[in-house]
Scaffold this active site. Structure first.
Site, short mmCIF file in Angstrom:
data_model
loop_
_atom_site.label_atom_id
_atom_site.label_comp_id
_atom_site.label_asym_id
_atom_site.label_seq_id
_atom_site.Cartn_x
_atom_site.Cartn_y
_atom_site.Cartn_z
N HIS A 63 -2.73 -3.97 -0.42
CA HIS A 63 -2.19 -4.08 -1.78
C HIS A 63 -3.17 -3.57 -2.84
CE1 HIS A 63 1.65 -6.12 -1.07
NE2 HIS A 63 1.04 -6.71 -0.07
N GLY B 106 9.73 -3.21 10.93
CA GLY B 106 9.43 -4.52 10.36
C GLY B 106 8.19 -5.17 10.91
N GLY C 232 5.06 -4.14 10.15
CA GLY C 232 3.93 -3.87 9.28
C GLY C 232 3.13 -2.65 9.68
N SER D 114 6.86 1.95 9.66
CA SER D 114 7.90 2.75 10.30
C SER D 114 8.60 3.67 9.31
CB SER D 114 8.92 1.84 11.00
OG SER D 114 9.49 0.92 10.07
N ASP E 155 0.04 4.52 3.19
CA ASP E 155 0.74 4.73 4.46
C ASP E 155 1.01 6.21 4.71
OD1 ASP E 155 0.74 2.00 4.51
OD2 ASP E 155 2.90 1.77 4.24
#
Length: 359
Positions: free
Chosen positions: A37, A121, A123, A126, A171
């Site tokens: 984050h 889902g 983490g 995907s 990501d």
């Protein structure tokens, strides 16, 4: 891409479209070792690509449309290449149409088949993996060369505009520009990066908590808004520009203070983790992972009770020789464990959930 996934993509494409694909594009998932984050706060992160990922088998067609089949879901979609509209509800179709809309240039009619071995889902990103794999298929089909940073930016815009997630760019960059068995120290402000090899006597494992990660009720976007509010109150463009001393003295409202304290502290932990990685100091690296998890749990409030229990159990097994923490945006998903190679089998056989070996 492993041979098994490539063969699966070829076989499923032939079954669906009655012909062989011209080629198969692949993009891996990613695990973030530390730096959660902080990408949308212009911070530093330390992710790495993993072996599992998304394959897109493709072939040009002559009917003027793009036909897509998501084999693992048994669902399809079809749209005109020059007019990909945003679906009414967010789904995998949002990413396919979003990447087509972001493409700089004319796309031909295509048949696409999507499959993969990356748990959704969990983490492990995907959605970014899907976006990058699609872009690589489009590039191959059009004979286009595209640099990793531009590719990552297209994928990020798709998340923002077609999926409604105000994500950072970690990501997408880790997947587009990452190097196997290397951690990427990425500066999310200017997108400069360095690759650092994971020491041969370290092991990196991912343990699935079994809780499917969801960006629950807009909580991810809410965290970003809270960080932006803290930055405005501190008179800076982003929390990257804040030192802990200034933050402590500022007396922000409690919520914004907690969020900002995590971000400022996490950026500092990433710097220290990169040094520990370079010097092979696994004990220090593990301590930083533990501190990062506590901050995500208590200050940023994005963990989950099941994940917390799994982290505690794994940390008890690893002890002072390594570390465990939640990885990804939170609200479920996976735990990353970094420990001595000689002790990896203790986690592999621990029965704590599905284990994915990264190094």
């Amino acid at each position: 891409m492993n041979d098994g996934l490539a063969e699966k993509a070829r076989t499923l494409f032939a079954e669906k479209f009655g012909a062989q694909p011209e080629a198969i594009a692949f993009a891996p998932g990613r695990v973030n070792l530390i730096g959660e984050h902080v990408d949308y706060n212009d911070g530093l992160v330390l992710p790495m690509p993993i072996d599992a990922g998304t394959a897109v088998a493709w072939a040009r067609s002559d009917d003027g449309r793009i036909h897509v089949h998501a084999a693992d879901l048994g669902e399809g979609d079809s749209f005109e290449p020059d007019a990909p509209t945003k679906p009414g509800e967010v789904s995998w179709r949002s990413y396919v149409r979003g990447m087509a809309a972001q493409w700089d240039g004319e796309l031909p009619a295509l048949s696409l088949l999507i499959t993969g071995d990356l748990p959704r889902g969990s983490g492990l990103s995907s959605s970014a993996s899907l976006c990058i794999a699609l872009a690589r298929a489009f590039a191959a089909a059009t004979g286009t060369e595209i640099d990793p940073t531009s590719l990552a930016r297209q994928a990020q815009r798709t998340e923002h505009e077609f999926a409604g997630v105000a994500c950072g760019i970690m990501d997408q960059m880790a997947i587009a520009a990452g190097k196997p068995e290397h951690a990427m120290l990425l500066d999310c402000r200017d997108l400069s990066y360095e690759h650092f090899a994971i020491p041969s006597d370290w092991a990196v494992l991912i343990v699935d908590s079994g809780v499917t990660r969801g960006l629950v009720d807009g909580e991810y976007n809410a965290r970003r808004q809270q960080c932006e509010a803290a930055a405005r109150a501190l008179g800076v463009d982003s929390l990257r520009d804040v030192r802990m001393e200034k933050l402590v003295a500022a007396a922000l409202p409690q919520l914004e203070a907690r969020r900002a304290t995590h971000v400022v502290g996490e950026i500092a932990r990433v710097r220290e983790a990169a040094k520990a990685l370079q010097t092979g100091d696994l004990a220090r690296f593990g301590t930083l992972l533990q501190e990062g998890h506590a901050s995500l749990r208590d200050l940023f409030e994005v963990s989950h009770p099941v994940v917390d229990e799994l982290v505690e159990r794994l940390q008890g097994k690893v002890g002072a020789s390594g570390g465990a923490r939640m990885t990804g945006a939170g609200f479920g998903g996976s735990v990353v464990v970094v420990l001595p190679e000689s002790r990896a089998a203790e986690i592999d056989g621990a029965g704590d959930g599905k284990v994915l070996r990264v190094t």
